[in-house]
Design an enzyme around this catalytic site. Structure first.
Site, PDB file in Angstrom:
ATOM      1  N   GLY A  68     -96.887 -29.968 -17.517  1.00  0.00           N
ATOM      2  CA  GLY A  68     -97.776 -31.013 -18.034  1.00  0.00           C
ATOM      3  C   GLY A  68     -97.464 -32.375 -17.445  1.00  0.00           C
ATOM      4  O   GLY A  68     -98.372 -33.146 -17.111  1.00  0.00           O
ATOM      5  N   CYS A  69     -96.192 -32.678 -17.303  1.00  0.00           N
ATOM      6  CA  CYS A  69     -95.786 -33.978 -16.761  1.00  0.00           C
ATOM      7  C   CYS A  69     -96.160 -34.091 -15.289  1.00  0.00           C
ATOM      8  O   CYS A  69     -96.577 -35.152 -14.815  1.00  0.00           O
ATOM      9  CB  CYS A  69     -94.292 -34.186 -16.962  1.00  0.00           C
ATOM     10  SG  CYS A  69     -93.835 -34.236 -18.715  1.00  0.00           S
ATOM     11  N   THR A  70     -96.042 -32.995 -14.557  1.00  0.00           N
ATOM     12  CA  THR A  70     -96.427 -32.988 -13.151  1.00  0.00           C
ATOM     13  C   THR A  70     -97.931 -33.164 -13.019  1.00  0.00           C
ATOM     14  O   THR A  70     -98.404 -33.957 -12.192  1.00  0.00           O
ATOM     15  CB  THR A  70     -95.964 -31.678 -12.478  1.00  0.00           C
ATOM     16  OG1 THR A  70     -94.534 -31.598 -12.579  1.00  0.00           O
ATOM     17  CG2 THR A  70     -96.389 -31.617 -11.026  1.00  0.00           C
ATOM     18  N   ALA A  73     -98.766 -36.876 -13.815  1.00  0.00           N
ATOM     19  CA  ALA A  73     -98.306 -37.785 -12.765  1.00  0.00           C
ATOM     20  C   ALA A  73     -99.145 -37.642 -11.497  1.00  0.00           C
ATOM     21  O   ALA A  73     -99.518 -38.641 -10.872  1.00  0.00           O
ATOM     22  CB  ALA A  73     -96.833 -37.526 -12.459  1.00  0.00           C
TER      23      ALA A  73
END
Length: 179
Positions: A68-70, A73
């Site tokens: 999710g963070c990738t 970003a």
């Protein structure tokens, strides 16, 4: 009797965990954004004042190089030219260390600062800290901060696949209101 004791222990544990997991209060729309002074993935320190005169998309995320963070970003990276055209700067914050941020930024060619909030103090000031005893991480919250340093919008329900698009749309609406 054993069931009552077990039920009481579970209720106590649940209450304890919920108290520990509770973050501070979210900054309110219209208030000044809490200040910060944190190092980025290159060791360069950044603070709120540095972004005066620009829109700031300050996003908190749980962990470098997780799905999710990738996705979030990389969407900001891909939309950075649209955000810049609207006068906005993107800055990410998590409780990961600068070296972890450096690897994450290099791997995905992230051209914006990723700030290391190792003490988790900034995440707590923004109401974005999840504290589970030994584990601390930032909740996936975003704050849209105006050029005067005021919080304009708080995003607490973030869909990573379309979050940057949502912010672009909000910035476009705000720009239209200013005209």
């Amino acid at each position: 009797m054993k069931w009552l004791i077990l039920l009481g222990l579970l209720a106590s544990l649940s209450l304890l965990v919920s108290q520990m997991a509770r973050a501070g209060e979210l900054p309110k729309v219209g208030e000044g954004a809490p200040d910060f002074d944190l190092p980025d993935q290159n060791g360069v320190r950044h603070n709120l004042e540095e972004f005066a005169g620009k829109w700031l998309v300050l996003y908190f995320y749980p962990k470098d190089d997780t799905p999710g963070c990738t996705q979030e970003a990389c969407a900001f990276r891909d939309d950075l030219h649209k955000l810049a055209a609207l006068g906005a700067q993107v800055v990410g914050i998590s409780v990961d260390a600068s070296d972890s941020h450096a690897e994450f930024a290099k791997k995905y060619h992230l051209p914006f600062p990723l700030l290391a909030d190792k003490s988790a103090e900034v995440a707590a000031r923004y109401g974005a800290l999840m504290n589970l005893w030994l584990f601390k991480f930032a909740k996936r919250y975003t704050f849209l901060i105006d050029p005067k340093g005021k919080v304009v919008k708080v995003y607490t329900k973030v869909e990573t696949s379309r979050h940057s698009t949502e912010i672009i749309e909000d910035l476009q609406q705000l720009a239209a209101k200013e005209k």
